[in-house]
Design a protein around this motif. Structure first.
Motif, short mmCIF file in Angstrom:
data_model
loop_
_atom_site.label_atom_id
_atom_site.label_comp_id
_atom_site.label_asym_id
_atom_site.label_seq_id
_atom_site.Cartn_x
_atom_site.Cartn_y
_atom_site.Cartn_z
N TRP A 252 2.77 14.65 -10.74
CA TRP A 252 3.70 13.94 -10.27
C TRP A 252 3.76 14.13 -8.69
CZ3 TRP A 252 3.24 9.30 -12.68
CH2 TRP A 252 3.64 9.83 -13.75
N ALA A 253 3.56 13.15 -8.17
CA ALA A 253 3.44 12.75 -6.13
C ALA A 253 4.17 12.25 -6.14
CB ALA A 253 2.41 12.82 -5.57
N ASP A 254 5.56 12.45 -5.06
CA ASP A 254 6.18 10.91 -4.22
C ASP A 254 4.95 10.44 -3.28
OD1 ASP A 254 8.04 13.07 -4.96
OD2 ASP A 254 8.69 13.59 -3.43
N HIS A 255 5.18 9.40 -3.11
CA HIS A 255 4.62 8.24 -2.49
C HIS A 255 5.67 7.60 -1.39
CE1 HIS A 255 1.26 9.12 -4.53
NE2 HIS A 255 0.46 8.20 -4.06
N ILE A 256 5.30 7.30 -0.47
CA ILE A 256 6.07 6.34 0.83
C ILE A 256 4.82 5.09 0.86
CG2 ILE A 256 5.74 5.85 3.51
CD1 ILE A 256 7.09 8.40 2.17
N LEU A 257 6.02 3.79 0.29
CA LEU A 257 5.99 2.66 0.11
C LEU A 257 5.39 2.19 1.64
CD1 LEU A 257 8.60 2.64 -2.65
CD2 LEU A 257 6.25 2.85 -2.61
N THR A 258 4.63 1.04 1.55
CA THR A 258 4.36 0.42 2.63
C THR A 258 4.34 -0.62 2.78
OG1 THR A 258 2.08 0.78 3.29
CG2 THR A 258 3.65 2.17 4.17
N SER A 259 4.17 -2.05 3.06
CA SER A 259 3.73 -3.62 3.09
C SER A 259 3.79 -4.23 4.21
CB SER A 259 4.92 -4.51 2.11
OG SER A 259 5.73 -4.58 2.51
N ALA B 67 0.54 -1.29 0.18
CA ALA B 67 -0.21 -0.23 0.16
C ALA B 67 0.77 1.39 0.24
CB ALA B 67 -0.79 -0.01 1.35
N ASN B 68 0.41 2.34 -0.48
CA ASN B 68 1.15 3.03 -0.77
C ASN B 68 0.29 4.65 -0.82
OD1 ASN B 68 3.07 1.82 -1.95
ND2 ASN B 68 2.42 1.72 -4.16
N TYR B 69 1.15 5.96 -0.13
CA TYR B 69 0.56 6.68 -0.21
C TYR B 69 1.16 8.12 0.12
CZ TYR B 69 2.01 6.61 4.73
OH TYR B 69 3.22 6.65 6.18
N ARG B 70 0.42 9.05 -0.40
CA ARG B 70 0.98 9.99 -0.24
C ARG B 70 2.06 10.79 0.92
NH1 ARG B 70 -1.89 14.53 -4.49
NH2 ARG B 70 -0.38 15.88 -3.31
N PRO B 71 3.05 11.48 1.13
CA PRO B 71 3.46 12.14 2.48
C PRO B 71 2.89 12.56 3.31
CG PRO B 71 4.91 12.32 0.98
CD PRO B 71 3.75 12.10 -0.06
N GLU B 72 1.52 13.98 2.88
CA GLU B 72 1.11 14.52 3.42
C GLU B 72 -0.34 13.59 3.76
OE1 GLU B 72 0.11 15.70 -0.72
OE2 GLU B 72 1.70 15.04 0.35
N ASN B 73 -0.57 12.08 3.21
CA ASN B 73 -1.64 11.73 3.71
C ASN B 73 -1.66 11.39 4.93
OD1 ASN B 73 -4.69 10.66 4.23
ND2 ASN B 73 -4.32 10.09 1.59
N ALA B 74 -1.72 12.24 6.15
CA ALA B 74 -1.92 11.64 7.61
C ALA B 74 -2.81 10.53 8.26
CB ALA B 74 -2.10 12.72 8.31
N ARG B 75 -3.83 10.98 7.92
CA ARG B 75 -4.76 9.50 7.88
C ARG B 75 -4.61 8.02 6.84
NH1 ARG B 75 -9.64 10.67 10.09
NH2 ARG B 75 -10.50 12.82 10.23
N SER B 76 -3.99 8.35 5.87
CA SER B 76 -3.64 6.66 5.25
C SER B 76 -2.50 6.50 5.97
CB SER B 76 -3.51 6.74 3.57
OG SER B 76 -5.17 7.28 2.90
N ALA B 77 -1.53 7.44 6.24
CA ALA B 77 0.23 7.26 6.88
C ALA B 77 -0.45 6.25 8.00
CB ALA B 77 0.19 7.92 7.15
N GLY B 78 -1.41 7.05 8.77
CA GLY B 78 -1.98 6.21 10.84
C GLY B 78 -2.84 4.99 10.75
N LEU B 79 -3.87 5.35 9.33
CA LEU B 79 -4.61 3.91 9.02
C LEU B 79 -3.68 2.87 8.92
CD1 LEU B 79 -7.02 1.98 8.67
CD2 LEU B 79 -7.22 3.37 6.59
#
Length: 188
Positions: free
Chosen positions: A173-180, A139-151
């Motif tokens: 074009w937007a950077d994304h944080i990569l998670t798994s 799951a990847n999210y934009r760094p400024e998306n605090a709700r998705s990061a927390g979830l």
């Protein structure tokens, strides 16, 4: 892929329904009510994207992907009213030595902050690991998306890195944080 028919997934407060053309009107209402709320996190959408026929076409395609095992598209609904309040999608299923997929999700503005998406995803993830027998969900999210990061953190997704200029979101074009998240039954 294991031959597992996709049925409804029930939680204490929700029902996750496999995508079906019969929900085209409900999905159109969801988009209409949440278009501005979702726009910062999604690609730019032409007006035709929101038309009923286009939505029905996409839902038919989602049904085919669900049946083929190449994705799992679920609509998050309230059981008492049937109101569609979100979606979660496990897409780009890759088998072989990878056994992985990508997770995407959204929830209605009025349903935020109630733990509903966490409840939905926890059950859907359990289904994916147990029934589809995948090893990894990304799951990847934009760094400024605090709700998705927390979830994702509460769901125990692990931070794996940052991808520069990863997706074109809302016209840029937007950077994304990569998670798994790894299947706990399949970790050696």
């Amino acid at each position: 892929m294991p031959d597992v028919p996709v049925g409804e997934i029930r939680t204490s407060r929700l029902v996750l329904r496999p995508a079906s053309e019969r929900y085209a009107g409900d999905l159109q209402n969801y988009y209409s009510e949440n278009r501005a709320h979702l726009q910062p996190w999604e690609p730019l959408r032409p007006n035709g994207f929101f038309e009923l026929d286009a939505i029905a076409d996409r839902l038919r395609l989602m049904e085919r992907h669900n049946a083929a095992g190449s994705a799992l598209h679920l609509l998050v609904c309230r059981p008492e009213s049937g109101a569609l309040i979100g979606d979660c999608n496990f897409t780009n299923v890759v088998r072989g030595p990878f056994q992985a997929c990508h997770l995407g999700f959204s929830i209605a503005r009025q349903a935020q902050g109630q733990g509903l998406m966490r409840e939905s995803l926890a059950s859907a993830i359990e289904y994916v690991f147990r029934n589809l027998r995948l090893h990894r969900i990304m799951a990847n999210y934009r760094p400024e998306n605090a709700r998705s990061a927390g979830l994702l953190e509460r769901l125990r997704f692990e931070h794996e890195g940052r991808a520069r200029s990863y997706l074109k979101i809302n016209g840029s074009w937007a950077d994304h944080i990569l998670t798994s998240l790894l299947n706990p039954e399949d970790v050696e």
